[in-house]
Every structure is written in structure tokens, then in C-alpha cells.
Scaffold this motif. Structure first.
Motif, short mmCIF file in Angstrom:
data_model
loop_
_atom_site.label_atom_id
_atom_site.label_comp_id
_atom_site.label_asym_id
_atom_site.label_seq_id
_atom_site.Cartn_x
_atom_site.Cartn_y
_atom_site.Cartn_z
N ALA A 44 -27.27 11.16 -14.41
CA ALA A 44 -26.76 11.36 -15.87
C ALA A 44 -25.30 11.94 -15.81
N MET A 45 -25.05 12.62 -14.71
CA MET A 45 -23.76 13.18 -14.62
C MET A 45 -22.91 12.22 -14.22
N ASP A 46 -23.27 11.34 -13.34
CA ASP A 46 -22.62 10.26 -12.63
C ASP A 46 -22.38 9.06 -13.77
N SER A 47 -23.21 8.93 -14.66
CA SER A 47 -23.05 8.08 -16.02
C SER A 47 -21.96 8.71 -16.84
N LEU A 48 -21.97 9.82 -17.31
CA LEU A 48 -21.04 10.53 -17.98
C LEU A 48 -19.90 10.43 -17.48
N THR A 49 -19.72 10.74 -16.17
CA THR A 49 -18.08 10.54 -15.83
C THR A 49 -17.77 9.17 -15.73
N MET A 50 -18.54 8.19 -15.51
CA MET A 50 -17.98 6.79 -15.41
C MET A 50 -17.56 6.39 -16.89
N ILE A 55 -12.37 6.01 -20.61
CA ILE A 55 -11.81 6.35 -22.00
C ILE A 55 -10.54 7.11 -21.83
N PHE A 56 -10.78 8.19 -21.03
CA PHE A 56 -9.73 9.09 -20.79
C PHE A 56 -8.71 9.01 -19.74
N LEU A 57 -8.97 8.27 -18.59
CA LEU A 57 -8.51 8.00 -17.47
C LEU A 57 -7.04 7.08 -17.70
N LYS A 58 -6.23 7.50 -18.53
CA LYS A 58 -4.99 6.73 -19.04
C LYS A 58 -3.81 7.76 -19.13
N PRO A 59 -2.64 7.10 -18.97
CA PRO A 59 -1.45 8.06 -19.06
C PRO A 59 -1.51 8.82 -20.20
N GLY A 60 -1.07 10.12 -20.17
CA GLY A 60 -0.97 10.71 -21.25
C GLY A 60 -2.25 11.62 -21.79
N MET A 61 -3.49 11.27 -20.96
CA MET A 61 -4.81 11.78 -21.51
C MET A 61 -5.34 12.42 -20.21
N GLU A 63 -4.85 15.65 -19.38
CA GLU A 63 -5.65 16.99 -19.51
C GLU A 63 -6.98 16.73 -20.28
N LEU A 64 -7.18 15.90 -21.14
CA LEU A 64 -8.41 15.57 -21.74
C LEU A 64 -9.37 15.27 -20.60
N TYR A 65 -8.85 14.24 -19.60
CA TYR A 65 -9.83 13.67 -18.79
C TYR A 65 -10.42 15.04 -18.02
N ASN A 66 -9.56 15.75 -17.67
CA ASN A 66 -9.90 17.23 -16.60
C ASN A 66 -10.74 18.01 -17.44
N ALA A 67 -10.63 18.07 -18.64
CA ALA A 67 -11.55 18.90 -19.37
C ALA A 67 -12.89 18.45 -19.71
N CYS A 68 -13.09 17.00 -19.81
CA CYS A 68 -14.39 16.27 -19.71
C CYS A 68 -14.98 16.35 -18.25
N LEU A 69 -14.37 16.44 -17.16
CA LEU A 69 -15.07 16.46 -15.80
C LEU A 69 -15.43 18.22 -15.93
N GLU A 70 -14.66 19.05 -16.07
CA GLU A 70 -15.06 20.44 -16.23
C GLU A 70 -16.35 20.66 -16.91
N ASP A 71 -16.77 19.82 -18.09
CA ASP A 71 -17.92 20.17 -19.08
C ASP A 71 -19.03 19.32 -18.18
N ILE A 72 -18.62 18.10 -17.44
CA ILE A 72 -19.74 17.43 -16.78
C ILE A 72 -20.20 18.31 -15.47
N MET A 73 -19.27 19.09 -14.86
CA MET A 73 -19.87 19.99 -13.95
C MET A 73 -20.58 21.06 -14.09
N GLN A 74 -20.46 21.53 -15.59
CA GLN A 74 -21.28 22.48 -15.98
C GLN A 74 -22.72 21.98 -16.30
N ILE A 75 -22.84 20.80 -16.47
CA ILE A 75 -24.37 20.20 -16.64
C ILE A 75 -25.36 20.88 -15.87
N ASP A 76 -24.77 20.64 -14.32
CA ASP A 76 -25.66 21.38 -13.21
C ASP A 76 -24.64 21.84 -12.24
N PRO A 77 -24.20 23.06 -12.17
CA PRO A 77 -23.36 23.39 -11.03
C PRO A 77 -23.71 23.26 -9.43
#
Length: 339
Positions: A44-50, A55-61, A63-77
Motif C-alpha cells: 500500500a505504501m509503495d502504491s501511494l508513493t507511485m 502527481i507531484f514529481l514535477k518542477p515547482g512541486m 516541497e509538496l512531494y517531500n511532504a507526501c513522502l513524509e506522510d507515507i513514511m508515517q503509515i508504518d515507520p
């Protein structure tokens, strides 16, 4: 329940960064439902990361992408100890064309062998005129080991022999569908091909794997006409089926489709030529196609590849009743097909 709650929280946090109203609640629930069905929280974490990377791995985004990765990491540290580990897995999934939640690559390769053995043996028994085509056929024809996930097997089949194909699929793990006269395909903007899912397809009953069928007509001069069905919208808004015909002169047909049989998984079949498949991948930016080219480098006949550029196919759109000779006329008006 705790894992589901963590997955939902991370998902909604990521979606919220897109802005209000960008993603409907129905879409969110659909995404969550798919992740809940995965075999473990890592998938599930891999799916959400993909999803987030698309969506977010684009120029100018960034910071948003890194914030999403942090959230995904917290699903199960305990699953990933750093964002680098998470991104390494993402890179591996992209390179192997693996979609989290699918069967494993090992299971995928075993299913390919089993399917080709069963289907090709049955088609051969009926003396069906067909080819196994696409990237998979090139790996097999060049004896290059399979290394990535393949979502389907593509066949090129003489359209007049589709009843043999349907018969071959009976009693298998696949559900055969013929949607030539009622499908969701549309013509590309440049008019070069029909976009969308195969109009003739066999879907596996237990996973996302499928068999897709392309159709052709073999002409009396040994040229070939590839036929793609699509729906064309009329001035009154009604959509009617049409056929895009791609005619390959004899010389081009011989360069694109091999008459030599390949032996694989204890069965025999003809394939599209490696040169033709490589030619279609050479100008792609798709990660899996780029990796395919690297694996297949040095395994083609460069003279044949050069010859492919000397011939050209021609395109035209034709009406259903002009060319669908194996579809009974009374069934055309109902836009259905029942053998």
C-alpha cells in the motif's frame, strides 16, 4: 484498523495538497479500496508513493512531494527507515514495470509460460493463423531472459479465425470478450491508431493480467491489413463503430512478422520480428521501453532494421459492413457479437 486509518490519513493529506475539489470523494474511496486489498502495508505504501510521484514529481512541486513522502513514511515507520529506501523501491518498481498490488514478478513470469503453452497449443491444434507480438515476443525470440513485469500477452490474429480464438479460451482462467462493435476506443488526434483497451480481450479471472488481440487480414498478394475498431462520434452525438485499416505491403509485412517458429515453454508460435519491435520503441521516453532497448541491444539484424525504413504502411477508415465478413449481418445492427 490502525493500518487502514494510517493509510487513509496519509492519502487524504496528499490529496489535500492538490487543492480543494481536485479529487472527488469517490476517487479517494476507490484508491483506498484498492490499497486495503493489497497483501500487506508495504504494498500500500509503495502504491501511494507511485501515485504521489506521478502527481507531484514535477518542477515547482518538490516541497509538496517531500511532504507526501513524509506522510507515507508515517503509515508504518518500521517498513522503510528512510525516504531513500522508499525511493529506491519506487525506482525498482518503475524499472521493472511492476505495479504494487499485482502478483509478483516471479508469479507473472510463471503465468506467462503457462498461458502461452495452453493458448498456443490450442490455436496450433486448430491451425490458426496468428503471431505472438510485442516486447514479450522479442524477449522470447531473442532468448533474452524475462526481467520485468508484463501486464499482458499480445496476439495478432487473422480476424476471420476469431471463433478459433474464442474456442481456445474456453475452460481456461481467462474470460474472453469480443467488443469490436461496441467499445470505448477512440481515434488518436493524428489518426494513426485507435486508443484504449483492446476491443477483443481475455481477462484473467483472478488478477489484472490479460491477453490482448490485434486483428489482421492476409491479402492474396501476401500483404497484410491490420484492423483496429473504434467508436466515431457523429454530428448527432451518436457513436458508431468504424475500422482503421493499416495496410502493409508484402515487403513490409515480411519484415515485421516472422514466418519462423519460436519454441518456448514446450510450444511453438510465430512472432513479430525483433527489428519491428525495436523500431517502435526507439523514440519512446517510457522507462520500461528504454530499459527494454538496453536489454535487447545487439540482438537485432541491423540490415533488416534499415530495410524497415524503406517501406511505409497506408491508413484508411472503413465502414463496418464493408469489411466485417465474419460478423453476421443481423448482429451488426444490434452492435453485438455472439459466436
Amino acid at each position: 484498523p490502525e493500518e487502514k486509518q494510517a493509510i487513509e490519513e496519509a492519502t487524504r493529506n496528499c490529496v489535500a495538497r492538490l487543492g480543494e475539489g481536485k479529487v472527488s470523494e469517490e476517487q479517494i474511496q476507490g484508491l483506498l479500496s484498492r490499497m486495503y486489498k493489497m497483501k500487506n502495508v508495504k504494498e500500500a505504501m509503495d502504491s501511494l508513493t507511485m501515485k504521489a510521484s506521478k502527481i507531484f514529481l514535477k518542477p515547482g512541486m518538490e516541497e509538496l512531494y517531500n511532504a507526501c513522502l513524509e506522510d507515507i513514511m508515517q503509515i508504518d515507520p518500521t517498513v522503510y527507515h528512510s525516504k531513500e529506501e522508499l525511493l529506491t523501491q519506487l525506482k525498482r518498481n518503475i524499472e521493472t514495470n511492476y505495479t504494487p498490488g499485482s502478483i509478483s514478478i516471479e508469479e507473472n513470469h510463471a503465468l506467462i509460460k503457462q498461458t502461452l503453452k495452453t493458448v498456443c497449443d490450442r490455436l496450433n491444434e486448430q491451425r490458426t493463423d496468428y503471431y505472438v507480438v510485442g516486447a514479450l515476443s522479442t524477449f522470447i525470440a531473442t532468448q533474452t531472459p524475462l526481467f520485468r513485469y508484463h501486464g499482458d500477452i499480445d496476439f495478432m490474429v487473422s480476424e476471420t479465425e476469431l471463433p478459433k480464438v474464442k474456442a481456445a479460451m474456453e475452460g481456461t482462467d481467462y474470460e474472453f470478450s469480443d467488443n469490436r462493435l461496441d467499445n470505448k476506443r477512440r481515434l488518436s488526434k493524428d489518426g494513426s491508431h485507435a486508443q484504449g483497451e483492446h476491443e477483443v480481450i481475455a481477462n484473467h479471472k483472478e488478477n489484472e493480467f490479460h491477453i490482448g488481440y490485434f486483428m489482421f487480414r492476409r491479402e492474396t498478394d501476401n500483404s497484410m491489413t491490420v484492423r483496429e475498431y473504434f467508436m466515431q462520434e457523429q454530428s448527432n452525438g451518436q457513436k458508431v463503430p468504424k475500422i482503421l485499416e493499416r495496410h502493409l505491403p508484402k515487403e513490409l509485412a515480411e519484415l515485421e512478422y516472422s514466418e519462423e517458429e519460436t519454441i518456448f515453454a514446450g510450444t511453438k508460435f510465430r512472432t513479430s520480428t525483433p527489428e519491428a519491435v525495436i523500431a517502435k520503441k526507439e523514440f519512446t521516453r517510457n522507462p520500461k521501453d528504454i530499459l527494454d532497448l538496453e536489454k535487447l541491444r545487439g540482438k537485432i539484424d541491423f540490415e533488416k532494421r534499415t530495410q524497415l525504413g524503406r517501406y511505409h504502411s497506408t491508413l484508411k477508415i472503413v465502414e463496418i459492413d464493408e469489411v466485417s465478413r465474419n460478423i453476421p449481418s443481423e448482429e451488426k445492427t444490434e452492435l453485438s457479437l455472439d459466436y
